[in-house]
Scaffold this motif. Structure first.
Motif, mmCIF file in Angstrom:
data_model
loop_
_atom_site.group_PDB
_atom_site.id
_atom_site.type_symbol
_atom_site.label_atom_id
_atom_site.label_comp_id
_atom_site.label_asym_id
_atom_site.label_seq_id
_atom_site.Cartn_x
_atom_site.Cartn_y
_atom_site.Cartn_z
ATOM 1 N N SER A 117 48.729 74.514 4.311
ATOM 2 C CA SER A 117 48.546 75.953 4.484
ATOM 3 C C SER A 117 47.583 76.251 5.625
ATOM 4 N N CYS A 118 46.838 75.229 6.049
ATOM 5 C CA CYS A 118 46.015 75.392 7.241
ATOM 6 C C CYS A 118 46.927 75.330 8.468
ATOM 7 N N ASP A 119 46.433 75.834 9.596
ATOM 8 C CA ASP A 119 47.304 75.960 10.765
ATOM 9 C C ASP A 119 47.410 74.664 11.554
ATOM 10 N N LEU A 120 46.327 73.883 11.581
ATOM 11 C CA LEU A 120 46.318 72.603 12.285
ATOM 12 C C LEU A 120 45.603 71.605 11.391
ATOM 13 N N VAL A 121 45.959 70.334 11.553
ATOM 14 C CA VAL A 121 45.312 69.283 10.761
ATOM 15 C C VAL A 121 44.790 68.191 11.701
ATOM 16 N N VAL A 122 43.498 67.924 11.591
ATOM 17 C CA VAL A 122 42.884 66.806 12.313
ATOM 18 C C VAL A 122 42.407 65.820 11.248
ATOM 19 N N ALA A 123 42.696 64.534 11.431
ATOM 20 C CA ALA A 123 42.342 63.555 10.402
ATOM 21 C C ALA A 123 41.855 62.277 11.055
ATOM 22 N N ASP A 124 41.172 61.456 10.258
ATOM 23 C CA ASP A 124 40.874 60.094 10.699
ATOM 24 C C ASP A 124 41.651 59.119 9.823
ATOM 25 N N ALA A 125 41.469 57.818 10.089
ATOM 26 C CA ALA A 125 42.306 56.804 9.445
ATOM 27 C C ALA A 125 42.096 56.719 7.933
ATOM 28 N N THR A 163 58.158 60.024 -5.032
ATOM 29 C CA THR A 163 57.334 58.832 -5.289
ATOM 30 C C THR A 163 55.914 59.207 -5.701
ATOM 31 N N ALA A 164 55.450 60.384 -5.293
ATOM 32 C CA ALA A 164 54.049 60.791 -5.492
ATOM 33 C C ALA A 164 53.076 59.782 -4.899
ATOM 34 N N ALA A 165 53.558 58.942 -3.981
ATOM 35 C CA ALA A 165 52.703 57.900 -3.394
ATOM 36 C C ALA A 165 51.889 58.483 -2.243
ATOM 37 N N PRO A 166 50.627 58.067 -2.119
ATOM 38 C CA PRO A 166 49.829 58.539 -0.983
ATOM 39 C C PRO A 166 50.387 58.007 0.340
ATOM 40 N N ALA A 167 50.639 58.912 1.288
ATOM 41 C CA ALA A 167 51.041 58.508 2.638
ATOM 42 C C ALA A 167 49.778 58.209 3.436
ATOM 43 N N GLU A 168 49.784 57.051 4.106
ATOM 44 C CA GLU A 168 48.652 56.676 4.962
ATOM 45 C C GLU A 168 48.604 57.594 6.185
ATOM 46 N N ALA A 169 47.440 57.632 6.841
ATOM 47 C CA ALA A 169 47.237 58.550 7.961
ATOM 48 C C ALA A 169 48.266 58.342 9.080
ATOM 49 N N ALA A 170 48.549 57.079 9.429
ATOM 50 C CA ALA A 170 49.484 56.821 10.543
ATOM 51 C C ALA A 170 50.876 57.360 10.205
ATOM 52 N N GLN A 171 51.291 57.162 8.943
ATOM 53 C CA GLN A 171 52.579 57.677 8.485
ATOM 54 C C GLN A 171 52.578 59.210 8.506
ATOM 55 N N TRP A 175 55.044 61.754 10.433
ATOM 56 C CA TRP A 175 55.817 62.750 9.693
ATOM 57 C C TRP A 175 55.457 64.187 10.076
ATOM 58 N N GLY A 176 54.408 64.363 10.854
ATOM 59 C CA GLY A 176 54.052 65.707 11.296
ATOM 60 C C GLY A 176 53.105 66.444 10.376
ATOM 61 N N VAL A 177 52.509 65.722 9.412
ATOM 62 C CA VAL A 177 51.485 66.352 8.570
ATOM 63 C C VAL A 177 50.244 66.636 9.410
ATOM 64 N N ILE A 178 49.931 65.679 10.290
ATOM 65 C CA ILE A 178 48.692 65.697 11.074
ATOM 66 C C ILE A 178 49.013 66.054 12.528
ATOM 67 N N ASN A 179 48.201 66.926 13.130
ATOM 68 C CA ASN A 179 48.317 67.160 14.577
ATOM 69 C C ASN A 179 47.668 66.038 15.370
ATOM 70 N N TRP A 180 46.441 65.667 14.962
ATOM 71 C CA TRP A 180 45.643 64.698 15.710
ATOM 72 C C TRP A 180 45.019 63.697 14.752
ATOM 73 N N LEU A 181 45.249 62.422 15.036
ATOM 74 C CA LEU A 181 44.596 61.338 14.291
ATOM 75 C C LEU A 181 43.545 60.763 15.229
ATOM 76 N N VAL A 182 42.294 60.907 14.875
ATOM 77 C CA VAL A 182 41.216 60.524 15.798
ATOM 78 C C VAL A 182 40.248 59.558 15.106
ATOM 79 N N PRO A 183 39.515 58.758 15.882
ATOM 80 C CA PRO A 183 38.545 57.847 15.277
ATOM 81 C C PRO A 183 37.489 58.616 14.492
ATOM 82 N N ALA A 184 37.041 58.016 13.406
ATOM 83 C CA ALA A 184 36.078 58.679 12.516
ATOM 84 C C ALA A 184 34.848 59.168 13.277
ATOM 85 N N GLU A 185 34.374 58.343 14.230
ATOM 86 C CA GLU A 185 33.129 58.723 14.913
ATOM 87 C C GLU A 185 33.344 59.883 15.894
ATOM 88 N N GLU A 186 34.602 60.229 16.163
ATOM 89 C CA GLU A 186 34.867 61.321 17.103
ATOM 90 C C GLU A 186 35.364 62.597 16.435
#
Ligand code: YZS
Ligand code: YZS
Length: 261
Positions: A117-125, A163-171, A175-186
């Motif tokens: 429901s948020c407009d953009l998603v930024v995540a780390d690994a 499956t109700a299985a957790p999808a890992e960040a890379a997946q 799949w388009g859940v995440i806009n940007w996958l960035v290193p935790a420190e950044e």
């Protein structure tokens, strides 16, 4: 009522909501939902342009989803229109500026709906995403399914739900859940820079574009009798022994035994 659910702050047109109820793994309880809705309303009054929703640094669980202790048993729709979580999802979707989910840690059930429901998603690994109604026997709501359909392909939605299985960040990125996958420190600096760039743009134009996109993706018309048929099907599910079993099993910290009745 004295529980502390979130912290919020605003500076330079950017509002930040930090989920801060570690004892319940940031479960989306009535109290937490009221706090988020109130923070969003306050941001709107202060002319906040962009909102960031995050968990506390180092949290292993971003949010554990709907407060399972508050899921009604006894013939009530667990995901009805007036449910506090549904109210907050609408508040995010109608906030007149971009809302960024900054995701570190696991996202469960209704919290996945909140992230979408948020407009953009930024995540780390460390981010993972699971949608869990089949773990509990919950008949997911039609509006909620539209939230997923607005973002993901049908085969992806079906794999996630069935499956109700957790999808890992890379997946989740693929799949388009995440806009940007960035290193935790950044992730903090990256998300703030993204927010600042959007906060400098014309807010009226941005707000109407967001609302146009919301209407076009959320307000899919279906025939009244079709909606009522789906509601009848859902009612059979939340009236079932399996739904009561799913909620009871969580409370009793054991695996559920589903019978299809
Ligand atoms: O034992 P105490 O009293 O300390 O409580 C425990 C948990 O019971 C509680 N808690 C929750 N309470 C209510 N609702 C929740 N969603 C919830 N999640 C956790 O918090 C205390 C600490 O939890 P632990 O399990 O001990 O923590 P941990 O070992 O770190 O495990 C974290 C996870 C997130 C993996 C674990 O708590 C978990 O599996 N929680 C439930 C995740 C879940 O299935 N959420 C989906 C809820 N359903 C929905 O959002 C929709 C209705 S639906 O089902 O349709 O998708
Ligand atoms: O100074 P003079 O008189 O030589 O004129 C300059 C520019 O003002 C003019 N010019 C334009 N005039 C009217 N409409 C334009 N879109 C436009 N673009 C340029 O052309 C002369 C040469 O331009 P310079 O800026 O000196 O050229 P240069 O340094 O090579 O830079 C090229 C760009 C393309 C980077 C620069 O001109 C520029 O940023 N133009 C505007 C690009 C832009 O934002 N276009 C979107 C316009 N809006 C829409 O299409 C939609 C309505 S919307 O906004 O909804 O997307």
């Amino acid at each position: 009522a004295t529980e502390h659910y979130i912290t919020s702050s605003a500076a330079d047109g950017i509002g930040t909501i930090t989920l801060a109820h570690a004892a319940r793994r940031n479960a989306l309880s009535h109290g937490m939902m009221d706090a988020i809705s109130a923070a969003l309303a306050g941001f709107q009054q202060q002319s906040v342009r962009v909102v960031i929703i995050a968990a506390e640094p180092g949290a292993k669980v971003w949010s554990s989803g709907h407060d399972i202790g508050e899921l009604p048993v006894g013939g009530l729709d667990p995901l009805r229109y007036a449910d506090p979580l549904e109210h907050t999802l609408r508040a995010i979707r109608r906030f007149p500026g971009p809302v960024i989910a900054k995701v570190q840690g696991s996202v469960w059930g209704g919290a996945f709906d909140l992230v979408l429901s948020c407009d953009l998603v930024v995540a780390d690994a460390s981010a993972t995403f699971a949608i869990t109604p089949v773990n509990l026997g919950v008949p997911y709501n039609t509006t909620g399914l539209l939230h997923f359909m607005g973002r993901l392909r049908l085969n992806v939605i079906k794999e996630l739900f069935f499956t109700a299985a957790p999808a890992e960040a890379a997946q989740a990125l693929e799949w388009g859940v995440i806009n940007w996958l960035v290193p935790a420190e950044e992730i903090d600096a990256f998300t703030l820079d993204l927010a600042r760039r959007m906060a400098a743009k014309a807010p009226l134009a941005m707000a109407v574009i967001k609302e146009q996109l919301r209407v076009l993706s959320d307000e899919v018309p279906i025939a009244a009798q079709t909606f009522e048929r789906l509601q009848d099907m859902r009612r059979l599910v939340y009236d079932s022994a399996d739904y009561r079993e799913g909620v009871a099993a969580f409370r009793e910290k054991r695996a559920p035994r589903f019978t299809g009745r």
